[in-house]
Design a protein around this motif. Structure first.
Motif, PDB file in Angstrom:
ATOM      1  N   VAL A 252      36.793 -13.390  41.517  1.00 19.91           N
ATOM      2  CA  VAL A 252      37.381 -14.430  40.343  1.00 19.91           C
ATOM      3  C   VAL A 252      36.611 -13.974  39.036  1.00 19.91           C
ATOM      4  O   VAL A 252      37.082 -14.617  38.044  1.00 19.91           O
ATOM      5  CB  VAL A 252      36.804 -15.900  40.618  1.00 19.91           C
ATOM      6  CG1 VAL A 252      37.524 -16.525  41.449  1.00 19.91           C
ATOM      7  CG2 VAL A 252      35.153 -16.007  40.897  1.00 19.91           C
ATOM      8  N   ALA A 253      35.696 -12.754  38.938  1.00 27.63           N
ATOM      9  CA  ALA A 253      35.110 -12.485  37.938  1.00 27.63           C
ATOM     10  C   ALA A 253      36.280 -12.050  36.616  1.00 27.63           C
ATOM     11  O   ALA A 253      36.093 -12.708  35.514  1.00 27.63           O
ATOM     12  CB  ALA A 253      34.604 -11.342  38.007  1.00 27.63           C
ATOM     13  N   TRP A 254      37.349 -11.588  37.044  1.00 29.80           N
ATOM     14  CA  TRP A 254      38.549 -11.322  35.905  1.00 29.80           C
ATOM     15  C   TRP A 254      39.057 -12.626  35.410  1.00 29.80           C
ATOM     16  O   TRP A 254      39.052 -12.927  34.206  1.00 29.80           O
ATOM     17  CB  TRP A 254      39.531 -10.580  36.749  1.00 29.80           C
ATOM     18  CG  TRP A 254      40.198 -11.325  37.838  1.00 29.80           C
ATOM     19  CD1 TRP A 254      39.717 -11.062  38.919  1.00 29.80           C
ATOM     20  CD2 TRP A 254      41.282 -12.163  37.924  1.00 29.80           C
ATOM     21  NE1 TRP A 254      40.517 -11.942  40.043  1.00 29.80           N
ATOM     22  CE2 TRP A 254      41.307 -12.390  39.570  1.00 29.80           C
ATOM     23  CE3 TRP A 254      42.188 -12.747  36.977  1.00 29.80           C
ATOM     24  CZ2 TRP A 254      42.398 -13.327  39.704  1.00 29.80           C
ATOM     25  CZ3 TRP A 254      43.045 -13.641  37.342  1.00 29.80           C
ATOM     26  CH2 TRP A 254      43.210 -14.055  38.938  1.00 29.80           C
ATOM     27  N   LEU A 255      39.172 -13.521  36.306  1.00 29.18           N
ATOM     28  CA  LEU A 255      39.561 -14.956  35.794  1.00 29.18           C
ATOM     29  C   LEU A 255      38.541 -15.703  34.705  1.00 29.18           C
ATOM     30  O   LEU A 255      38.832 -15.888  33.705  1.00 29.18           O
ATOM     31  CB  LEU A 255      39.927 -15.892  36.778  1.00 29.18           C
ATOM     32  CG  LEU A 255      40.776 -17.318  36.499  1.00 29.18           C
ATOM     33  CD1 LEU A 255      42.010 -16.819  35.605  1.00 29.18           C
ATOM     34  CD2 LEU A 255      41.156 -17.951  37.928  1.00 29.18           C
ATOM     35  N   VAL A 256      37.333 -15.440  35.322  1.00 28.61           N
ATOM     36  CA  VAL A 256      36.142 -16.157  34.330  1.00 28.61           C
ATOM     37  C   VAL A 256      36.182 -15.685  33.097  1.00 28.61           C
ATOM     38  O   VAL A 256      35.896 -16.223  32.119  1.00 28.61           O
ATOM     39  CB  VAL A 256      34.860 -16.071  35.318  1.00 28.61           C
ATOM     40  CG1 VAL A 256      33.543 -16.443  34.483  1.00 28.61           C
ATOM     41  CG2 VAL A 256      34.823 -16.785  36.412  1.00 28.61           C
ATOM     42  N   ASN A 257      36.029 -14.101  33.181  1.00 28.09           N
ATOM     43  CA  ASN A 257      36.170 -13.426  31.917  1.00 28.09           C
ATOM     44  C   ASN A 257      37.089 -13.701  30.970  1.00 28.09           C
ATOM     45  O   ASN A 257      36.960 -13.993  29.718  1.00 28.09           O
ATOM     46  CB  ASN A 257      36.119 -11.874  32.210  1.00 28.09           C
ATOM     47  CG  ASN A 257      34.873 -11.362  32.700  1.00 28.09           C
ATOM     48  OD1 ASN A 257      33.970 -11.592  32.578  1.00 28.09           O
ATOM     49  ND2 ASN A 257      34.904 -10.239  33.422  1.00 28.09           N
ATOM     50  N   ALA A 258      38.392 -13.817  31.438  1.00 23.67           N
ATOM     51  CA  ALA A 258      39.561 -14.215  30.520  1.00 23.67           C
ATOM     52  C   ALA A 258      39.226 -15.567  30.040  1.00 23.67           C
ATOM     53  O   ALA A 258      39.469 -15.627  28.776  1.00 23.67           O
ATOM     54  CB  ALA A 258      40.867 -14.022  31.074  1.00 23.67           C
ATOM     55  N   ALA A 259      38.951 -16.601  30.810  1.00 16.69           N
ATOM     56  CA  ALA A 259      38.791 -18.052  30.400  1.00 16.69           C
ATOM     57  C   ALA A 259      37.628 -17.939  29.375  1.00 16.69           C
ATOM     58  O   ALA A 259      37.736 -18.615  28.273  1.00 16.69           O
ATOM     59  CB  ALA A 259      38.756 -18.847  31.372  1.00 16.69           C
ATOM     60  N   ALA A 260      36.422 -17.563  29.811  1.00 14.44           N
ATOM     61  CA  ALA A 260      35.351 -17.497  28.996  1.00 14.44           C
ATOM     62  C   ALA A 260      35.577 -16.931  27.719  1.00 14.44           C
ATOM     63  O   ALA A 260      35.184 -17.264  26.535  1.00 14.44           O
ATOM     64  CB  ALA A 260      34.008 -16.957  29.568  1.00 14.44           C
ATOM     65  N   SER A 261      36.291 -15.809  27.721  1.00 11.20           N
ATOM     66  CA  SER A 261      36.570 -14.998  26.448  1.00 11.20           C
ATOM     67  C   SER A 261      37.248 -16.004  25.390  1.00 11.20           C
ATOM     68  O   SER A 261      36.971 -16.067  24.060  1.00 11.20           O
ATOM     69  CB  SER A 261      37.186 -13.802  26.519  1.00 11.20           C
ATOM     70  OG  SER A 261      36.320 -12.878  27.462  1.00 11.20           O
ATOM     71  N   ALA A 262      37.980 -16.596  26.166  1.00 10.58           N
ATOM     72  CA  ALA A 262      39.078 -17.562  25.126  1.00 10.58           C
ATOM     73  C   ALA A 262      38.346 -18.883  24.757  1.00 10.58           C
ATOM     74  O   ALA A 262      38.490 -19.143  23.739  1.00 10.58           O
ATOM     75  CB  ALA A 262      40.366 -18.148  26.208  1.00 10.58           C
ATOM     76  N   VAL A 263      37.373 -19.151  25.512  1.00 11.29           N
ATOM     77  CA  VAL A 263      36.580 -20.261  25.090  1.00 11.29           C
ATOM     78  C   VAL A 263      35.702 -19.953  24.112  1.00 11.29           C
ATOM     79  O   VAL A 263      35.399 -20.594  22.838  1.00 11.29           O
ATOM     80  CB  VAL A 263      35.706 -20.970  26.549  1.00 11.29           C
ATOM     81  CG1 VAL A 263      34.568 -22.087  25.876  1.00 11.29           C
ATOM     82  CG2 VAL A 263      36.524 -21.481  27.303  1.00 11.29           C
ATOM     83  N   THR A 264      34.743 -18.916  24.177  1.00 15.61           N
ATOM     84  CA  THR A 264      34.029 -18.534  23.056  1.00 15.61           C
ATOM     85  C   THR A 264      34.523 -17.720  22.037  1.00 15.61           C
ATOM     86  O   THR A 264      33.795 -17.388  21.205  1.00 15.61           O
ATOM     87  CB  THR A 264      32.766 -17.502  23.642  1.00 15.61           C
ATOM     88  OG1 THR A 264      33.408 -16.510  24.430  1.00 15.61           O
ATOM     89  CG2 THR A 264      32.013 -18.481  24.958  1.00 15.61           C
ATOM     90  N   GLY A 265      35.641 -17.324  22.206  1.00 14.33           N
ATOM     91  CA  GLY A 265      36.325 -16.203  21.102  1.00 14.33           C
ATOM     92  C   GLY A 265      35.671 -15.013  21.268  1.00 14.33           C
ATOM     93  O   GLY A 265      35.985 -14.269  20.178  1.00 14.33           O
ATOM     94  N   GLU A 266      34.661 -14.653  22.248  1.00  9.68           N
ATOM     95  CA  GLU A 266      34.255 -13.057  22.102  1.00  9.68           C
ATOM     96  C   GLU A 266      34.452 -12.651  23.388  1.00  9.68           C
ATOM     97  O   GLU A 266      34.729 -13.320  24.377  1.00  9.68           O
ATOM     98  CB  GLU A 266      32.743 -13.297  21.996  1.00  9.68           C
ATOM     99  CG  GLU A 266      32.413 -13.721  20.463  1.00  9.68           C
ATOM    100  CD  GLU A 266      30.847 -13.879  20.550  1.00  9.68           C
ATOM    101  OE1 GLU A 266      29.918 -13.156  21.120  1.00  9.68           O
ATOM    102  OE2 GLU A 266      30.368 -15.008  20.057  1.00  9.68           O
ATOM    103  N   ALA A 267      34.435 -11.143  23.733  1.00  7.13           N
ATOM    104  CA  ALA A 267      34.612 -10.635  25.060  1.00  7.13           C
ATOM    105  C   ALA A 267      33.603 -10.953  26.004  1.00  7.13           C
ATOM    106  O   ALA A 267      32.526 -10.706  25.433  1.00  7.13           O
ATOM    107  CB  ALA A 267      34.962  -9.339  24.792  1.00  7.13           C
ATOM    108  N   VAL A 268      33.856 -11.567  27.025  1.00  5.24           N
ATOM    109  CA  VAL A 268      32.838 -11.898  28.188  1.00  5.24           C
ATOM    110  C   VAL A 268      33.084 -11.112  29.325  1.00  5.24           C
ATOM    111  O   VAL A 268      34.063 -10.848  29.803  1.00  5.24           O
ATOM    112  CB  VAL A 268      32.861 -13.373  28.542  1.00  5.24           C
ATOM    113  CG1 VAL A 268      31.899 -13.739  29.682  1.00  5.24           C
ATOM    114  CG2 VAL A 268      32.846 -14.236  27.313  1.00  5.24           C
TER     115      VAL A 268
END
Lengths: 945, 116
Positions: free
Chosen positions: A473-489
């Motif tokens: 799931v890390a890929w999904l968490v990264n994509a979603a968290a980047s969208a939430v925070t507006g920065e690459a996660v």
């Protein structure tokens, strides 16, 4: 387009179950599931682009002037949520197929479910906030239907009502908040709003907007103090609880907070409101969950608690915490949906969900126990399952957040985790462990794989995510968290953070404390039962009750069911307002030349006025009053003739005849006189009111007529274009059938509906026993000697073809000379009514080949087709065919399109008038009127009696 | 002429309103009919009064304003539909309840009992 299609698919799919249920329950479920699967596949096609950082957009302009467009966008957060909604939705559809009993209407269930699914997907894909709000309210409405699905259960109905009141009310607050945000940013597009962080946080309106939006999010996600509706919503069937109340709908509030996180988070206001609400909810709900005996109630409060946890993480306002929040959203959806389905299986098999009556299911239901074990250990945060991973990260974040004091947040979060361990273990220990009992309401055993398949798939996810978080799931968490925070996660999830990690010790304390709590359960339970607690439902019912009472009191005070009083108040208020407005403005004296009075008009005027003034004095004799009103109405026709309005004169004349006939017929069923009821003073008062209003209107008319219009009338256009544009010289008719054809189209439909309403009302009256009894008593005291006199019968027979010819003539000339479909329809109607009068309704009706409804239907249909004919030429609806006159071979058609439309008008008017009068006549038949067998009475009068 | 029309509109309005303030259904419906006469004439006069200028193209130099005429024509037909609907409601009310009062009797308010 495809994003809009993903959002639209569930709505389209909602139509299928109702149809497919006839093909059986399996076909229905398969069809519903395949729609969801298709949407999921379409979503999956966008996944590679989204994961590489793109934002997929779809834009359909709808009302650009209002900023209301159907715009959709898909980023990491949207992908995560849409995937959850559609993926778990698919499992729920499978599960529900085998969960619902044979007696439950399954088609209905799937329809509601798909409506809900569409609304949820709409929320997470909407770019336009107005669109988002529509979907938001749709989820409230569709969840209302789902919670109240078992209509026979009072808890279901009450729970549904409470959920709707709370979440719908929150949604209203959110609308206001979102509109404020849109105004600050100058756009209703989320993608634009999300770029205006500084402007929004600097605005004076930031705090009101924040509070309003959080009201919407907190009510939806059941955060304290709005948490109370969720446990009551558990009256829903278990698939609904698993879907709405664990995986999706309650996460809509979290989604919104995550979505708005870039612009709203990071301020002290956000931190204090959101993290405090989340913390309080997490700890309080976890404690309550521990003491719940109903499996679903326990899971419901546990859900509230976990939602609080995620809210708290979002409230921290840091990138790391937001990432953990996203991770926990995924984990919670997997283990909690699995647990709800397990609870449903237990309920299904053992016929109870009460922990006090369960226990020992481990040996009876080994598969169910296995699923429950994995999911609840994950819920408790036991390694290496996925719940453990996100809980560790959460504790780590909490430990490093200062809330009042540096350590308070960490301690309270540990206590929340401790309660969580306690209720998870209690779920297992009291439900599945212990000795096998002999007193289950129903002997439980494992169901077939169809029912445990869906939760097993989720339990598998729990393990896979737990063991291989980085790969799964890390890929999904990264994509979603980047969208939430507006920065690459780029998230890093480990099982082991080393002995120096404070979260490890907090976890150990939580597990130890939780086990101790379970051990002390009997003693704690005694304390809990003895302690007084506020019951949220009572408070809620009290608030709703007092609101309803206030509304009723104010309504009763304003409106005492007296029509006369309401009219009097309204008239006086309007007159007062008009006087105020008129005295406040400035106006010049009228300058228009006055028209001399022709002597004939003076005579007509005097007679009409005399008749009108006589009505109030003579109105108690109703027939007399009716005749006087008829005189007034008929004399208006020559007035129209003299004032250059021949069409109006024709219409007024024919409508007047029909109206008076209708009223005479109606008077058969009403008292013939009006008693004196109001005292003279009251009548004088009424006369005063009427006088004031009459004077005002008359004066206004005078002031208007003595002035020329301030603006040029738009009818110059109609006069100039009537011949070249619409091909007719009668401008009134061309306005009706061409320039304003759409209005006329609407009007004939209204007229048709009115006639059908009359028919339906009279039909209803005929069914009512009280009415039939009263009609039976209503024998006429005195009848005319000849009910169907020969003279009348013969002359109306002769008149019938002549009247019809006149009607046809009026219809055909209508486009160029006074006449047209309206008048022609009325003339035909009168010709038929004369037959009714002469030979009786029953006799005439037996000889009538077409029903009046059919006439109305054909009228509307012909008008529609004539309007739609323009589409064949690529022109808008109701464009007149005159344009094509010079093209061979359409020359014959060109006059026809307006005339065909007028034919529709004609049929509709004819059908409506006849249906209205025929409905009254049917009452007369019921009242004991005998149907005559012959056209007139002269041969054998005895027969007609 | 304008004065006569204005007076007629005023009188029709006053008589119509007086009747709608009565306590029985039939006078109320008659009153609404009278009111719709008044309203129709009022709307018609918003095109101002003209003689011998029917809006038939080719019959003269100038024409009466056709737009208010078209509006009033449909209004006349619709007011028939409205009258017919309230008439059947009045009949229904009378046949169901045995009286034709328009105001609910106080103290014995059936609707209020339903709400409670």
């Amino acid at each position: 387009m495809s994003l809009a299609l993903i959002a639209a698919l569930p709505f389209l799919g909602a139509l299928l179950p109702g149809l497919m249920i006839r093909a059986g329950r399996d076909a229905c479920a398969a069809m519903t599931g395949s729609v969801t699967l298709l949407a999921l596949v379409l979503l999956g096609l966008h996944a590679p682009a989204v994961l590489s950082g793109e934002v997929v957009q779809t834009r359909i302009e709808w009302l650009p002037a209002l900023g209301l467009n159907a715009t959709f966008f898909l980023d990491g957060l949207g992908l995560l949520f849409a995937g959850l909604i559609l993926g778990i939705g698919l499992l729920i559809i499978l599960y529900a197929r085998f969960y619902l009993a044979k007696s439950d209407p399954m088609g209905q269930f799937y329809t509601y479910l798909m409506l809900f699914q569409g609304a949820m997907v709409g929320i997470v894909l909407s770019d336009n906030i107005l669109l988002l709000l529509i979907f938001w309210e749709l989820t409230s409405l569709s969840s209302f239907l789902l919670i109240g699905y078992w209509k026979h259960l009072p808890e279901g109905r009450q729970g549904a009502r409470m959920a709707l009141a709370v979440t719908g009310g929150g949604g209203l607050a959110m609308i206001a908040g979102m509109l404020i945000l849109g105004n600050i940013a100058g756009s209703y597009d989320l993608t634009v709003i999300l770029q205006h962080k500084d402007a929004i946080q600097a605005s004076d309106w930031y705090l009101p907007a924040l509070i309003l939006i959080l009201l919407g999010a907190f009510t939806k996600s059941a955060q304290f103090p709005f948490h109370f509706w969720l446990p009551h919503a558990m009256a829903a069937p278990t698939p609904v609880s698993a879907y709405l109340h664990s995986a999706t709908m309650v996460k809509a509030g979290l989604f919104l907070m995550a979505r708005m996180w870039p612009v709203l988070a990071g301020t002290p206001e956000w931190f204090w409101i959101v993290s405090t609400a989340g913390l309080v909810t997490m700890v309080m709900a976890a404690k309550i969950a521990f003491f719940k005996d109903d499996l679903k109630a326990l899971l419901a409060f546990s859900t509230v608690s976990h939602l609080g946890l995620i809210t708290m993480l979002l409230g921290f306002g840091t990138k790391a915490a937001a990432t953990v929040a996203v991770f926990h959203i995924i984990n919670h959806a997997t283990f909690k949906a699995a647990l709800f389905m397990t609870a449903g299986i237990v309920d299904h098999e053992a016929h109870t969900r009460d922990l006090k009556r369960l226990g020992g299911l481990r040996t009876l239901m080994p598969i169910t126990f296995g699923i429950a074990l994995l999911a609840s250990l994950s819920m408790a945060g036991i390694p290496p399952l996925n719940g453990f991973l996100s809980k560790e990260l959460m504790l780590e974040e909490a430990a490093h957040t200062t809330w009042i004091t540096p350590w308070a947040m960490g301690v309270l979060a540990t206590i929340g985790a401790l309660f969580s361990v306690a209720y998870s273990f209690r779920f297992l220990a009291h439900g599945f462990l212990g000795p096998v009992r002999s007193d289950y309401p129903h002997k439980p055993h494992d169901p077939g794989p169809a029912l445990w398949g869906a939760p097993a798939a989720l339990a598998l996810l729990v393990v896979v995510i737990g063991l291989f978080p980085m790969a799964s799931v890390a890929w999904l968490v990264n994509a979603a968290a980047s969208a939430v925070t507006g920065e690459a996660v780029a998230v890093k999830i480990y099982h082991w953070h080393g002995l120096e990690a404070v979260a490890l010790w907090m976890s150990i304390a939580a597990v130890g404390g939780g086990l101790a709590m379970l051990g002390a359960y009997p003693r704690l339970r005694a304390i809990w039962d003895a302690a007084p607690r506020p019951e949220a439902k009572h408070i809620f019912d009290g608030i709703i009750g007092s609101l309803a009472a206030t509304a009723r009191a104010s309504n009763d005070a304003l409106h005492n069911s007296s029509l006369s009083r309401a009219i009097a108040v309204a008239v006086l208020a309007i007159a007062g307002a008009a006087a105020l407005a008129f005295s406040g403005g400035m106006h010049l004296p009228g300058s228009r030349d006055l028209m001399p009075v022709p002597p004939l008009v003076a005579v007509i005027w005097a007679v009409m006025l005399l008749a009108a003034v006589a009505v109030p004095f003579l109105h108690r004799e109703r027939v007399v009053a009716l005749i006087l009103v008829g005189v007034v109405g008929l004399l208006i026709a020559p007035f129209f003739v003299l004032m250059s309005a021949p069409d109006l004169a024709l219409t007024q004349l024919s409508v007047e005849v029909v109206t008076i006939l209708l009223m005479l017929l109606a008077l058969n069923f009403l008292p013939k006189t009006t008693p004196v009821e109001s005292p003279a003073s009251r009548r004088l008062f009424d006369a005063g009111i009427a006088g004031i209003a009459g004077t005002g209107i008359g004066w206004l008319a005078w002031e208007m007529m003595t002035r020329t219009a301030a603006f040029e009338p738009i009818s110059h256009f109609h006069l100039a274009q009537s011949k070249p544009g619409a091909g007719g010289t009668n401008v009134v008719n061309t306005i009706l059938v061409d320039f304003r054809g759409y209005d006329t189209f609407g009007e004939i439909i209204v007229l048709g509906i009115a006639a059908l309403a009359i028919y339906a009302l009279s039909e209803n009256l005929l069914r009512s026993p009280a009415v039939t009894r009263r009609l039976g008593l209503m024998r006429p005291e005195r009848e005319a000697g000849d009910r169907h006199p020969m003279m009348l019968v013969v002359s109306t027979r002769l008149l019938l073809p002549m009247a019809m010819m006149v009607g046809v003539y009026i219809y055909l000339r209508g486009h160029n000379m006074p006449g047209g479909g309206f008048v022609s329809g009325l003339v035909f109607a009168i010709a038929y009514l004369m037959q009714y009068m002469a030979s009786g309704y029953g006799w005439s009706h037996a000889r009538q080949r077409y029903d009046h409804h059919v006439l109305i239907g054909w009228g509307v249909l012909i008008a529609t087709l004539s309007g739609a004919g323009a589409w064949l030429f690529g022109l808008p609806f109701l464009t007149s065919g005159f344009e094509y006159v010079h093209l061979w071979p359409l020359e014959e058609f060109e006059l026809a399109t307006a005339a065909i439309f007028d034919l529709g008008v004609f049929l509709c008017v004819l059908g409506a008038v006849l249906l209205a009068l025929a409905s009254l006549s049917r009452l007369a038949l019921r009242a004991g009127e005998v149907v005559n067998t012959r056209a007139y009475d002269i041969e054998n009068p005895g027969e007609a009696r | 002429m304008e004065a006569l029309v204005a007076i007629a509109i005023g009188v029709l309005t006053a008589v119509g309103l007086y009747l709608t303030l009565r306590l029985r259904t039939f006078p109320v419906i008659l009153g609404l009919t009278m009111l719709s006469y008044a309203v129709n004439i009022f709307l018609f006069t918003s095109g101002r009064l003209t003689q011998n200028r029917a809006p038939i193209i080719g019959t003269g130099e100038t024409y009466a304003d056709p737009l208010p005429q078209a509006l009033v024509l449909t209004a006349i037909v619709i007011s028939f539909g409205m009258t017919a609907v309230i008439m059947i409601m009045a009949i229904g009310g009378f046949l169901e309840s045995g009286h034709d009062r328009v105001n609910m009797a106080e103290g014995n308010d059936e609707a209020a009992e339903d709400r409670a």
